[in-house]
Each structure stands twice: as structure tokens, then as C-alpha cells.
Design a protein around this motif. Structure first.
Motif, PDB file in Angstrom:
ATOM      1  N   UNK A   5       0.847  -1.209   0.000  1.00  0.00           N
ATOM      2  CA  UNK A   5       0.000   0.000   0.000  1.00  0.00           C
ATOM      3  C   UNK A   5       0.871   1.244   0.000  1.00  0.00           C
ATOM      4  N   UNK A   6       1.931   1.249   0.798  1.00  0.00           N
ATOM      5  CA  UNK A   6       2.813   2.409   0.855  1.00  0.00           C
ATOM      6  C   UNK A   6       3.505   2.661  -0.476  1.00  0.00           C
ATOM      7  N   UNK A   7       3.910   1.559  -1.109  1.00  0.00           N
ATOM      8  CA  UNK A   7       4.579   1.701  -2.417  1.00  0.00           C
ATOM      9  C   UNK A   7       3.604   2.254  -3.451  1.00  0.00           C
ATOM     10  N   UNK A   8       2.374   1.734  -3.437  1.00  0.00           N
ATOM     11  CA  UNK A   8       1.353   2.198  -4.387  1.00  0.00           C
ATOM     12  C   UNK A   8       1.028   3.667  -4.150  1.00  0.00           C
ATOM     13  N   UNK A   9       0.925   4.027  -2.879  1.00  0.00           N
ATOM     14  CA  UNK A   9       0.616   5.425  -2.551  1.00  0.00           C
ATOM     15  C   UNK A   9       1.735   6.352  -3.005  1.00  0.00           C
ATOM     16  N   UNK A  10       2.952   5.883  -2.771  1.00  0.00           N
ATOM     17  CA  UNK A  10       4.110   6.677  -3.176  1.00  0.00           C
ATOM     18  C   UNK A  10       4.144   6.853  -4.687  1.00  0.00           C
ATOM     19  N   UNK A  11       3.836   5.764  -5.412  1.00  0.00           N
ATOM     20  CA  UNK A  11       3.828   5.827  -6.881  1.00  0.00           C
ATOM     21  C   UNK A  11       2.741   6.778  -7.369  1.00  0.00           C
ATOM     22  N   UNK A  12       1.558   6.687  -6.701  1.00  0.00           N
ATOM     23  CA  UNK A  12       0.449   7.560  -7.094  1.00  0.00           C
ATOM     24  C   UNK A  12       0.800   9.013  -6.841  1.00  0.00           C
ATOM     25  N   UNK A  13       1.436   9.242  -5.707  1.00  0.00           N
ATOM     26  CA  UNK A  13       1.839  10.612  -5.381  1.00  0.00           C
ATOM     27  C   UNK A  13       2.846  11.139  -6.393  1.00  0.00           C
ATOM     28  N   UNK A  14       3.755  10.240  -6.766  1.00  0.00           N
ATOM     29  CA  UNK A  14       4.754  10.634  -7.774  1.00  0.00           C
ATOM     30  C   UNK A  14       4.091  10.977  -9.093  1.00  0.00           C
ATOM     31  N   UNK A  15       3.111  10.136  -9.479  1.00  0.00           N
ATOM     32  CA  UNK A  15       2.398  10.399 -10.740  1.00  0.00           C
ATOM     33  C   UNK A  15       1.633  11.715 -10.682  1.00  0.00           C
ATOM     34  N   UNK A  16       0.975  11.963  -9.529  1.00  0.00           N
ATOM     35  CA  UNK A  16       0.232  13.215  -9.373  1.00  0.00           C
ATOM     36  C   UNK A  16       1.174  14.417  -9.429  1.00  0.00           C
ATOM     37  N   UNK A  17       2.330  14.239  -8.774  1.00  0.00           N
ATOM     38  CA  UNK A  17       3.315  15.326  -8.787  1.00  0.00           C
ATOM     39  C   UNK A  17       3.808  15.611 -10.203  1.00  0.00           C
ATOM     40  N   UNK A  18       4.086  14.510 -10.907  1.00  0.00           N
ATOM     41  CA  UNK A  18       4.534  14.670 -12.291  1.00  0.00           C
ATOM     42  C   UNK A  18       3.448  15.311 -13.162  1.00  0.00           C
ATOM     43  N   UNK A  19       2.192  14.893 -12.914  1.00  0.00           N
ATOM     44  CA  UNK A  19       1.076  15.458 -13.675  1.00  0.00           C
ATOM     45  C   UNK A  19       0.937  16.951 -13.397  1.00  0.00           C
ATOM     46  N   UNK A  20       1.060  17.309 -12.110  1.00  0.00           N
ATOM     47  CA  UNK A  20       0.970  18.730 -11.752  1.00  0.00           C
ATOM     48  C   UNK A  20       2.103  19.531 -12.374  1.00  0.00           C
ATOM     49  N   UNK A  21       3.305  18.959 -12.305  1.00  0.00           N
ATOM     50  CA  UNK A  21       4.451  19.634 -12.908  1.00  0.00           C
ATOM     51  C   UNK A  21       4.277  19.776 -14.417  1.00  0.00           C
ATOM     52  N   UNK A  22       3.726  18.709 -15.027  1.00  0.00           N
ATOM     53  CA  UNK A  22       3.488  18.773 -16.468  1.00  0.00           C
ATOM     54  C   UNK A  22       2.442  19.807 -16.827  1.00  0.00           C
ATOM     55  N   UNK A  23       1.364  19.841 -16.015  1.00  0.00           N
ATOM     56  CA  UNK A  23       0.310  20.831 -16.268  1.00  0.00           C
ATOM     57  C   UNK A  23       0.859  22.245 -16.104  1.00  0.00           C
ATOM     58  N   UNK A  24       1.672  22.448 -15.040  1.00  0.00           N
ATOM     59  CA  UNK A  24       2.251  23.772 -14.806  1.00  0.00           C
ATOM     60  C   UNK A  24       3.188  24.150 -15.950  1.00  0.00           C
ATOM     61  N   UNK A  25       4.008  23.169 -16.365  1.00  0.00           N
ATOM     62  CA  UNK A  25       4.923  23.443 -17.475  1.00  0.00           C
ATOM     63  C   UNK A  25       4.148  23.816 -18.731  1.00  0.00           C
ATOM     64  N   UNK A  26       3.046  23.055 -18.993  1.00  0.00           N
ATOM     65  CA  UNK A  26       2.233  23.353 -20.165  1.00  0.00           C
ATOM     66  C   UNK A  26       1.597  24.717 -20.080  1.00  0.00           C
ATOM     67  N   UNK A  27       1.069  25.057 -18.891  1.00  0.00           N
ATOM     68  CA  UNK A  27       0.455  26.370 -18.687  1.00  0.00           C
ATOM     69  C   UNK A  27       1.486  27.479 -18.876  1.00  0.00           C
ATOM     70  N   UNK A  28       2.657  27.293 -18.259  1.00  0.00           N
ATOM     71  CA  UNK A  28       3.689  28.316 -18.362  1.00  0.00           C
ATOM     72  C   UNK A  28       4.180  28.473 -19.798  1.00  0.00           C
ATOM     73  N   UNK A  29       4.208  27.342 -20.528  1.00  0.00           N
ATOM     74  CA  UNK A  29       4.613  27.401 -21.932  1.00  0.00           C
ATOM     75  C   UNK A  29       3.638  28.242 -22.748  1.00  0.00           C
ATOM     76  N   UNK A  30       2.340  28.072 -22.453  1.00  0.00           N
ATOM     77  CA  UNK A  30       1.318  28.854 -23.171  1.00  0.00           C
ATOM     78  C   UNK A  30       1.421  30.331 -22.807  1.00  0.00           C
ATOM     79  N   UNK A  31       1.639  30.603 -21.517  1.00  0.00           N
ATOM     80  CA  UNK A  31       1.770  32.002 -21.090  1.00  0.00           C
ATOM     81  C   UNK A  31       3.001  32.641 -21.719  1.00  0.00           C
TER      82      UNK A  31
END
Length: 336
Positions: A5-31
């Protein structure tokens, strides 16, 4: 199980973090994209038609070489939907503008403003040719006469009744609007000149003042001579002398004038030949300036009855025929 469970949670958190970073990068690229300069090397005109959508705008800008990545423009307008409310019209865009600058101008409707200078001393036919060659201007047939009629003047004689000045218009404007401004301005200036005229002038009406002002305009090479030239013509009218001014002969010749006046032209009987007729011609011969109207309104109090060109834009003024003939010999016949 807890480890899984801890490993899965950590992986999910990593994916969410990467998704947020990707979304921010995409937003900043558009700006960042919105602040980049347009893909231009020189200014150009851009026409926005009625009903243009965001997708159509992006495609048009790409097709005309204004932007290179239309999908970024579409995304930017999702973030800033208020910038999609663009207005129709013809705009001038430049390499110094960013995409945001362009959109702000399109939303504000900052269309390109054109300037047109109607030069004093020109005739209606010369102005008509100028209007027809002006950029993005709609010029109907007989437009000057049409403006006269709309203003309650059914004379069909527009010569001299429009004020020479610089006027402004937008693309595909009806020239009647511009010319109505010109007509009303001439009415105002003529009213003022007539109201402030020197008492006792041999002019029966505002229209006669307009006619004489047009002659002064055509005879004037130097601004400081206007009042003197007006004074000469006023003196000649007062004494019942013919005006004998070449510009009226030229106007009466019309298209036949090729740059020179002959003795035959001077004796030809036309309504405008002031070597043959007494008094003023029937209409103005050009568009007088405000300065020429004022010169006729308040001419110089001089004894001169004659003037002859020095061939440098200035004139020699004379009070007697003998003085005048001497000046003609010196400056026109080159006698000493």
C-alpha cells in the motif's frame, strides 16, 4: 500488505506530482508563448471578417505568417476567453507586437487609421483622381455633387466649396463622410471670413469672396504675398479693370492646357478668361486655403494695380502701367 500500500501510494503521489508539474509546465509554456513577438519582419495589414471564430483566427494568422503554432493560441484563449471577443476591421500589425498585444488590439477594435490630405490650390477633378487612388476608400461617382445635394446645395458646382486639410478614415469608409466634414469646414471658414471682412469690399456675396480667394490661392507663390495680391485684385475690381490673371485662363482651357499659355489662349472667349471678361469668373477655380480666405477678407491697403513674377515664387508689384512694363521687361523679357 502495508508495504504494498505504501509503495502504491508513493507511486500515485509521484504520478500526481509529475502530472501537476506537467500541467504547470504546459500552462507556463502557453503564457510564455503569449508574450512572444509576432512572426513578422515588417508591418502588415490584417483583415478580420465578421463572425471570425477562435479556430478561424488561429488558422488565418498561421496562413498569413503571423504565428507559427496556432494550437498554442487556441489554448491561450481558453485561459483568457475575454481576449476571444475580437472586432471586425482592418488592422495594422507590426513585428514589435506580442500575441497578447495583437489580441488586445483586436478586442479594443484599434483598426488602422488612414490619412488623406486634400491640398489647397487643387481642383475638384484633381481631388477626384486622388480619392480614387486612396487605399481602402469607397468613392461613388459624382460624390462631390452628391455631398452638395445632401447639404442643401443643388447648384451641382462643387469647385472651391470643400476645405483643403488632412482627413482621417478607416478601411472601406464611405468618402461622403469625409467630404461632408470638408464641406462644413469650408462653410465655417467662409462664414468667418465674410463676417470679418474689411468694409467696402467690391464683393457682393460669400460666394464671390470664395471665387476671389481661389484666384489668390493660385497666384500665390509665397505666403507673405497673399494680402498684397488680394489688394491688387480688390483695387482692379474697384476701378473696373479686368483681373487679367493667368490661372483663370488655364482653368477655362481645361484638359487643353499642356503647360503653356499662348496669345491665342489669352484672347479666347471663355467664361473664365479674365483677360476678356469683366469682374470675377462664374465659379472658383480651385480650393482656397484659410489663409487665402483671410487675405481676401482683409486685403493689404496698397496702391498696386499690377504684379509680375520674378520666376522664383515672388512678385514685383507696381502702381502704374509704366512701372509694370519695366518689371515685365526685366523679369519676363530679360531686358535691362
Amino acid at each position: 500488505m502495508k508495504k504494498i500500500i505504501l509503495i502504491a501510494s508513493s507511486a500515485l503521489l509521484t504520478l500526481l506530482t509529475l502530472a501537476c508539474l506537467g500541467a504547470y509546465w504546459g500552462y507556463q509554456s502557453i503564457i510564455d508563448y503569449s508574450h512572444t513577438p509576432l512572426s513578422l519582419t515588417e508591418p502588415k495589414e490584417l483583415t478580420i471578417n465578421r463572425g471570425t471564430s477562435v479556430h478561424q483566427l488561429a488558422a488565418q494568422l498561421e496562413a498569413e505568417g503571423v504565428i507559427q503554432t496556432p494550437w498554442k493560441l487556441k489554448w491561450f484563449l481558453k485561459f483568457r476567453p475575454e481576449l476571444a471577443n475580437i472586432r471586425t476591421g482592418l488592422y495594422e500589425i507590426s513585428p514589435t507586437q506580442t500575441i497578447t498585444d495583437l489580441l488586445n488590439d483586436l478586442v479594443a477594435g484599434k483598426v488602422k487609421i488612414f490619412s488623406l490630405t486634400l491640398v489647397e490650390g487643387k481642383t475638384i477633378s484633381e481631388w477626384e483622381a486622388q480619392l480614387k487612388s486612396a487605399a481602402h476608400l469607397v468613392v461613388p461617382q459624382e460624390v462631390f455633387a452628391a455631398v452638395l445635394m445632401a447639404q442643401g446645395d443643388d447648384s451641382a458646382l462643387p469647385e472651391g466649396k470643400f476645405f483643403p486639410d488632412t482627413y482621417h478614415y478607416t478601411a472601406n469608409a464611405d468618402v461622403k463622410t469625409l467630404l461632408t466634414q470638408s464641406y462644413k469646414r469650408m462653410e465655417q471658414e467662409l462664414d468667418k471670413a465674410w463676417a470679418e471682412r474689411t468694409p467696402g469690399l467690391p464683393l457682393k456675396s460669400r460666394y464671390e469672396m470664395l471665387i476671389l480667394a481661389s484666384i489668390v490661392e493660385k497666384e500665390t507663390g509665397q505666403a507673405h504675398e497673399r494680402e498684397q495680391i488680394a489688394g491688387v485684385f480688390i483695387n482692379r475690381l474697384n476701378q473696373g479693370m479686368r483681373l487679367q490673371t493667368d490661372p483663370t485662363v488655364i482653368y477655362g482651357m481645361g484638359d487643353r492646357f499642356k503647360g503653356n499659355i499662348t496669345r491665342k489662349d489669352l484672347v479666347e472667349e471663355t467664361a473664365f478668361n479674365t483677360y476678356r471678361i469683366m469682374g470675377l469668373p462664374p465659379t472658383p477655380i480651385a480650393a482656397p486655403s484659410k489663409a487665402s480666405l483671410q487675405a481676401v477678407s482683409q486685403p493689404a491697403k496698397v496702391s498696386y494695380l499690377y504684379f509680375v513674377s520674378r520666376n522664383d515664387g515672388t512678385h514685383i508689384f507696381s502702381s502704374t502701367l509704366a512701372e509694370h512694363n519695366r518689371a515685365v521687361d526685366i523679369y519676363q523679357r530679360k531686358k535691362k
